[in-house]
Design an enzyme around this catalytic site. Sequence first.
Site, PDB file in Angstrom:
ATOM      1  N   LYS A  33      19.256 143.506  28.917  1.00 16.70           N
ATOM      2  CA  LYS A  33      18.972 142.018  29.590  1.00 16.70           C
ATOM      3  C   LYS A  33      20.300 141.233  29.655  1.00 16.70           C
ATOM      4  O   LYS A  33      20.767 140.654  30.638  1.00 16.70           O
ATOM      5  CB  LYS A  33      17.950 141.515  29.110  1.00 16.70           C
ATOM      6  CG  LYS A  33      16.799 142.234  29.320  1.00 16.70           C
ATOM      7  CD  LYS A  33      15.618 141.913  28.334  1.00 16.70           C
ATOM      8  CE  LYS A  33      14.302 142.212  28.529  1.00 16.70           C
ATOM      9  NZ  LYS A  33      12.830 142.567  27.676  1.00 16.70           N
ATOM     10  N   GLN A  36      11.655 138.569  22.721  1.00 21.40           N
ATOM     11  CA  GLN A  36      11.678 139.968  22.844  1.00 21.40           C
ATOM     12  C   GLN A  36      10.315 140.286  22.090  1.00 21.40           C
ATOM     13  O   GLN A  36      10.235 139.834  20.972  1.00 21.40           O
ATOM     14  CB  GLN A  36      12.700 140.964  22.604  1.00 21.40           C
ATOM     15  CG  GLN A  36      12.228 142.242  22.792  1.00 21.40           C
ATOM     16  CD  GLN A  36      12.261 142.779  24.271  1.00 21.40           C
ATOM     17  OE1 GLN A  36      12.916 142.084  25.054  1.00 21.40           O
ATOM     18  NE2 GLN A  36      11.633 143.629  24.473  1.00 21.40           N
ATOM     19  N   ASP A  52       9.266 135.474  31.305  1.00 21.23           N
ATOM     20  CA  ASP A  52       8.193 136.573  31.160  1.00 21.23           C
ATOM     21  C   ASP A  52       7.140 136.283  31.906  1.00 21.23           C
ATOM     22  O   ASP A  52       6.173 137.215  31.994  1.00 21.23           O
ATOM     23  CB  ASP A  52       7.998 136.581  29.620  1.00 21.23           C
ATOM     24  CG  ASP A  52       8.570 137.814  28.938  1.00 21.23           C
ATOM     25  OD1 ASP A  52       8.979 138.848  29.598  1.00 21.23           O
ATOM     26  OD2 ASP A  52       8.729 137.903  27.704  1.00 21.23           O
TER      27      ASP A  52
END
Length: 298
Positions: A55, A99, A122
Amino acid sequence: MPQAQIIDGKVTAERLRAEVAAEVAELKARHGLQPGLAVVLVGEDPASQVYVRSKGEHSLAAGMHSQTHRLPAETSQADLLALVRQLNADPKIHGILVQLPLPKGLDEKAVIETIDPAKDVDGLHVVNAGRLAQGLPALIPCTPLGCMIMLRQTLGDDLAGKRAVVVGRSVLVGKPVAQLLLAADCTVTIAHSRTRDLPAVCREADILVAAVGRPQMIKGDWIKPGATVIDVGINRVPFSDPVKAAQGKTKLVGDVAYKEALAVAGAITPVPGGVGLMTVACLLQNTVTAAKRIAGIA
Ligand code: GUN
């Protein structure tokens, strides 16, 4: 024997990343706006480390401002929440991704709910999940977004009336992908571990999305001939070759028994090389979307 079209995640993700990079360049040139993404990794989970590195690298390659915050597994909830609040207030940051999974002892829900919904790239905050459910503009979880791009690329923009079966009901994939399919006017069934006669339910699907996290669970004879199969599973399993297995070697497989499915489906995403590659590209796209909305650029 007929062979399904293979939906190539590498090509599709590369194309999307190139489009995002072009948009970033334009935002910088026309508006002096550089989209910024902050990724937070707590602990040392090996798979998460790989994802987080990817990422960071891809956001830099797209011309974005990129921050990666690596915290020890013993980080307290209070310290993690303080970092999220600091990123919420940072004008250089338009997207925040923590994460998952978090190490034991940390409250994932509380962390996600602390992220500013406008920076929740997200799409996991209840505000974004609720907005998606109500058909309002939202930040949409990256993997479901990737699934829809691959579906439209394969079947065209008009998915109306198609029978879609989503196997799995997670907040990260199953529920949002079902919402997106519904918004595209599909007739949607969400199947799960308590569904009766799952093979028969799957066999009704023109579009089958597998997001259960169980290696090769969906067999070839569960698939309607000609169906489009999107395999979201990423499962690490020992090699079937006993020599390689004895050496501790592993491979990645999806939730679909790929070889069997190839002979029945009309089109299918491979694992690896399918949906997984789209997730990061969609994260970059979400960061651009968030930056534009925060800056008031249409
Ligand atoms: N872990 C595995 N997939 C994801 C994802 O899409 N977002 C976050 N935050 N963590 C993940």
